[in-house]
Design an enzyme around this catalytic site. Structure first.
Site, PDB file in Angstrom:
ATOM      1  N   ASP A  99       3.039  -8.811 -67.976  1.00  0.00           N
ATOM      2  CA  ASP A  99       2.843 -10.192 -68.430  1.00  0.00           C
ATOM      3  C   ASP A  99       3.729 -11.165 -67.631  1.00  0.00           C
ATOM      4  O   ASP A  99       4.665 -10.747 -66.924  1.00  0.00           O
ATOM      5  CB  ASP A  99       3.170 -10.261 -69.933  1.00  0.00           C
ATOM      6  CG  ASP A  99       2.293 -11.249 -70.674  1.00  0.00           C
ATOM      7  OD1 ASP A  99       1.832 -12.225 -70.037  1.00  0.00           O
ATOM      8  OD2 ASP A  99       2.086 -11.056 -71.879  1.00  0.00           O
ATOM      9  N   ASP A 141      -5.797 -15.215 -73.616  1.00  0.00           N
ATOM     10  CA  ASP A 141      -5.187 -14.821 -74.888  1.00  0.00           C
ATOM     11  C   ASP A 141      -6.117 -15.079 -76.063  1.00  0.00           C
ATOM     12  O   ASP A 141      -5.807 -14.679 -77.177  1.00  0.00           O
ATOM     13  CB  ASP A 141      -3.881 -15.589 -75.115  1.00  0.00           C
ATOM     14  CG  ASP A 141      -2.700 -14.843 -74.521  1.00  0.00           C
ATOM     15  OD1 ASP A 141      -2.902 -13.736 -74.013  1.00  0.00           O
ATOM     16  OD2 ASP A 141      -1.579 -15.379 -74.569  1.00  0.00           O
TER      17      ASP A 141
HETATM   18  C1  GLA Z   1       1.407 -13.103 -74.025  1.00  0.00           C
HETATM   19  C2  GLA Z   1       0.185 -12.251 -73.777  1.00  0.00           C
HETATM   20  C3  GLA Z   1      -0.310 -11.687 -75.086  1.00  0.00           C
HETATM   21  C4  GLA Z   1       0.803 -10.877 -75.722  1.00  0.00           C
HETATM   22  C5  GLA Z   1       2.051 -11.717 -75.872  1.00  0.00           C
HETATM   23  C6  GLA Z   1       3.226 -10.879 -76.316  1.00  0.00           C
HETATM   24  O1  GLA Z   1       1.093 -14.245 -74.759  1.00  0.00           O
HETATM   25  O2  GLA Z   1      -0.775 -12.967 -73.095  1.00  0.00           O
HETATM   26  O3  GLA Z   1      -1.452 -10.901 -74.898  1.00  0.00           O
HETATM   27  O4  GLA Z   1       1.062  -9.754 -74.910  1.00  0.00           O
HETATM   28  O5  GLA Z   1       2.404 -12.345 -74.666  1.00  0.00           O
HETATM   29  O6  GLA Z   1       4.369 -11.625 -76.452  1.00  0.00           O
END
Ligand code: GLA
Length: 711
Positions: A440, A504
């Site tokens: 990420d 997301d």
């Molecule tokens: C980001 C990612 C999510 C999740 C969160 C965890 O927002 O895009 O999918 O993994 O972090 O903190």
């Protein structure tokens, strides 16, 4: 010089003495070409007295008055040597569609190497390298790849977006003079990055119109532009965006641009996407098929990590048919919420007293792979790492940049920070049975400096190097590129990762747009696509399982939902949807992606057709309420007109809801046999779907011919 492949011609004038110019990039020209001298344009009354060629590096010295491809100077020299004019030095051809062009400028003391390759599938790849042949430093401000498009390309499409709403198209009329410029200064590719800049004939559509598209394979700051000058010259350009002094070349040093991928098609956006998908699928490191069904724990448990809870979740996942269990954020030292812990990549003994081994062992015994979330480039000020090394952070003005999700960015151009991170990640992968990392990157880089200079470029290259080294050490581990969802999706990061987390948002309605446009560049098997809970936490919208599953089906399928708490009915329906995906993923992940130019704006019609056209899956998606009482027939694109298909509704997590007195005849009859020609020309009546419902249709060839296959 004439490069030809995949129905594409690139015609270069390499006669010198200046750099080669691109006489044509587009449709195949055949073998009978005119003498270049015959193509010299007329000279206007008021203008340079010599023809203005559009070289591979358009510049003022050639009479190009648009944005120059190269900008730079030698601040240390009395004559700052900003006025470059290259001469062609040498052209090398490798016989495989590849050309290397060497140019030199003895006044600015620069040399240029342009690498150009027309791939067998017709995709053109270009990059430039500029080297400082002088003794004084050369400050480079811009080096762009610029390609001409014919003046008939008067309409432009680019993509934009934001968190949870990535990749929305916007269109502009570019028949007038001037430039349309899309700059992305996020220090990552960006949610609003234009994945592709497409110019085309007016009204170009999914399957019609002549189009030219550029993609820059780069995960840092960048700019894409379309420009038309008073001379009726139109170009597309793409470049890395460099900060002040970010690239200052010492004697003998060079700068290489990220690679630009350029596609052309007369079959609209689907034709363009085909070229890119073919390229991506032909890469040596393309993902292994079949793509396993994922369960990601994020929307099931968030930061609530408990072994018992997660083993229950794993049990439920395995029962549903999940093949890869991914433990998301919350497992490492001090990470009880998003205020602390980033940087401390050791398992937190407070929540995992026995380490991750008990969970991983359980997951593996259930026959699933184990995946783990990491966010390596980031650090919380509240972390052991930051307390020990407060100077390992990208910064400017002697102070920390403003925080974002309470986090800062580790300075990976700092060799000690880089080595530390490599060591930690390497140890994680060595010590645990991990098949997959969700990597990420949850903030933009702002005021990101290293050693008094802007550092986005150095950071981007350092991340690439880190990924490359980890992959070298752990070749079996797959990596997903996530950046607050789809903030880092480009062919630069995908040269060292295996899929993107497209967004997301798991809201299936939002996903119809996000996935459609992400797939302009990337084939479905690289686009992570999960069935979320009934109500999406990112939008508050509620959708039936059948709709969520039908939308997820056209990507790399996963689940992001607390499946341990499902009703027996939901569990059975989800398991059935998973099994349907498994049956059809061979087709979905090798076939051609098609989008009909469906006349009703309230519905989408898209699908995947096997390369031999003997099987297809199509989805008819009601995205809004229609103006009509009942939909007109859906004309299915991409099929073989000479073949008869058995056409049936496919159950993906349950039937879609409808509002109709009776279903269309073929659905009442349980299917029909129709020719590809009939389906393309007359079309098939569709049910009256409730908005935000989808009907998935399976088509299988039944007439004589080769057996169905996906090869
Ligand atoms: C980001 C990612 C999510 C999740 C969160 C965890 O927002 O895009 O999918 O993994 O972090 O903190």
């Amino acid at each position: 010089m004439h490069l030809r492949a995949g129905g594409v011609s690139v015609l270069l004038d390499v006669r010198g003495p200046g750099l080669p110019s691109v006489l044509h990039w587009g449709a195949d020209l055949g073998t009978h070409l005119p003498a270049p001298a015959h193509l010299a344009p007329a000279l206007p009354h008021s203008g340079l007295d010599v023809p203005v060629p559009l070289t591979l590096l358009p510049s003022a010295a050639d009479g190009w008055l648009g944005e120059p491809a190269l900008r730079g100077s030698r601040p240390g020299d009395a004559d700052q040597r900003w006025a470059h004019a290259f001469t062609l030095h040498r052209v090398e051809v490798d016989g495989d569609g590849g050309v290397v062009i060497h140019g030199r400028d003895d006044v600015t003391r620069l040399s240029l190497t342009t690498r150009l390759r027309l791939e067998p599938g017709g995709l053109l790849r270009i990059s430039h390298a500029v080297r400082n042949d002088g003794t004084e430093p050369y400050r480079l401000d811009r080096l762009a790849v610029v390609l001409p498009v014919p003046p008939v390309a008067t309409e432009l499409l680019d993509l934009t977006g934001r968190w949870c709403r990535e990749r929305h198209p916007q269109r502009h009329d570019v028949s007038g003079q001037g430039a349309w410029v899309r700059a992305a200064r996020h220090g990552r590719t960006g949610h609003d990055a234009t994945l592709m800049l497409v110019a085309g004939t007016p009204g170009f559509a999914n399957r019609a119109g002549e189009v030219w598209g550029l993609h820059l394979a780069w995960s840092g700051d960048h700019v894409s532009a379309a420009e038309r000058t008073a001379e009726e010259r139109a170009v597309l350009a793409a470049a890395e965006l460099l900060g002040p002094g970010e690239v200052t070349l010492a004697a003998g040093e060079d700068y290489v641009t990220p690679e630009v991928f350029a596609g052309w098609s007369t079959e609209g956006l689907d034709g363009l996407a085909d070229r890119f998908h073919d390229h991506v699928r032909a890469r040596a490191g393309h993902v292994r098929l079949p793509r396993p069904v994922v369960l990601n724990t994020w929307e099931a448990v968030y930061f609530d990590h408990r072994l018992e809870r997660l083993t229950e979740l794993a049990d439920a996942a395995a029962e549903i048919g999940v093949e890869r269990f991914v433990l998301d954020d919350g497992w490492f030292l001090g990470r009880r919420d998003d205020h602390a812990g980033l940087g401390d990549w050791v398992v937190d003994p407070a929540v995992w007293p026995g380490g991750l081994a008990p969970l991983i062992g359980h997951v593996r015994r259930l026959g699933m792979d184990f995946g783990l979330w990491v966010e390596p480039e980031m650090v919380n000020v509240d972390s052991e790492l930051y307390r020990a090394h407060p100077d390992w952070v990208l910064a400017a003005r002697g102070e920390l940049p403003p925080p974002w999700r309470h986090q800062q960015v580790l300075d990976l151009a700092n060799p000690a920070a880089h080595a530390h991170l490599l060591d930690r990640l390497d140890a994680l992968l060595r010590d645990h049975d991990i098949a997959y990392l969700k990597w990420d990157h949850n903030r933009d880089l702002v005021l990101a400096g290293h050693g008094g200079r802007p550092a986005v470029r150095a950071q981007t290259l350092a991340v690439y190097a880190l990924l490359d080294e980890l992959r070298r050490r752990h070749p079996g581990v797959e990596i997903e590129s996530c950046a607050s969802g789809g903030g880092r999706a480009d062919l630069g990061i995908l040269a060292r990762t295996d899929r993107v987390w497209a967004s997301d948002t798991n809201d299936a309605l939002e996903r119809t747009t996000i996935q459609r446009w992400t797939q302009l560049l990337l084939p479905p098997e690289l686009v992570g696509s999960h069935v979320g809970p009934p109500t999406a936490h990112t939008t508050g919208r509620t959708h039936d399982l059948s709709f969520r599953a039908a939308v997820a089906l056209f990507g790399h399928v996963g689940i992001e939902w607390d499946v341990s708490a499902l009703s027996a009915d939901d569990r059975a329906a989800l398991a059935a949807a998973v099994s349907t995906y498994k049956t059809h993923r061979g087709l979905l992940h090798t076939g051609r992606v098609v989008h009909a130019d469906h006349p009703d704006p309230a519905a989408l019609l898209h699908g995947v057709v096997a390369r031999d056209r003997r099987e297809a899956l199509m989805a008819y998606v009601a995205v809004a309420s229609s103006a009509s009482e009942r939909p007109g027939p859906a004309r299915f694109p991409g099929l073989d007109p000479e073949v008869s298909y058995r056409v049936r509704a496919l159950d993906v997590g349950g039937p879609p809801r409808t509002l109709q007195g009776a279903a269309p005849g073929w659905l009442r009859e349980g299917g029909a046999v129709l020719s590809g020609r009939f389906l393309a020309v007359a079309g098939l009546p569709m049910p009256v779907l409730v908005p935000e419902q989808a009907l998935v249709v399976h088509l299988l060839a039944i007439s004589e011919g080769p057996a169905p296959g996906h090869g």
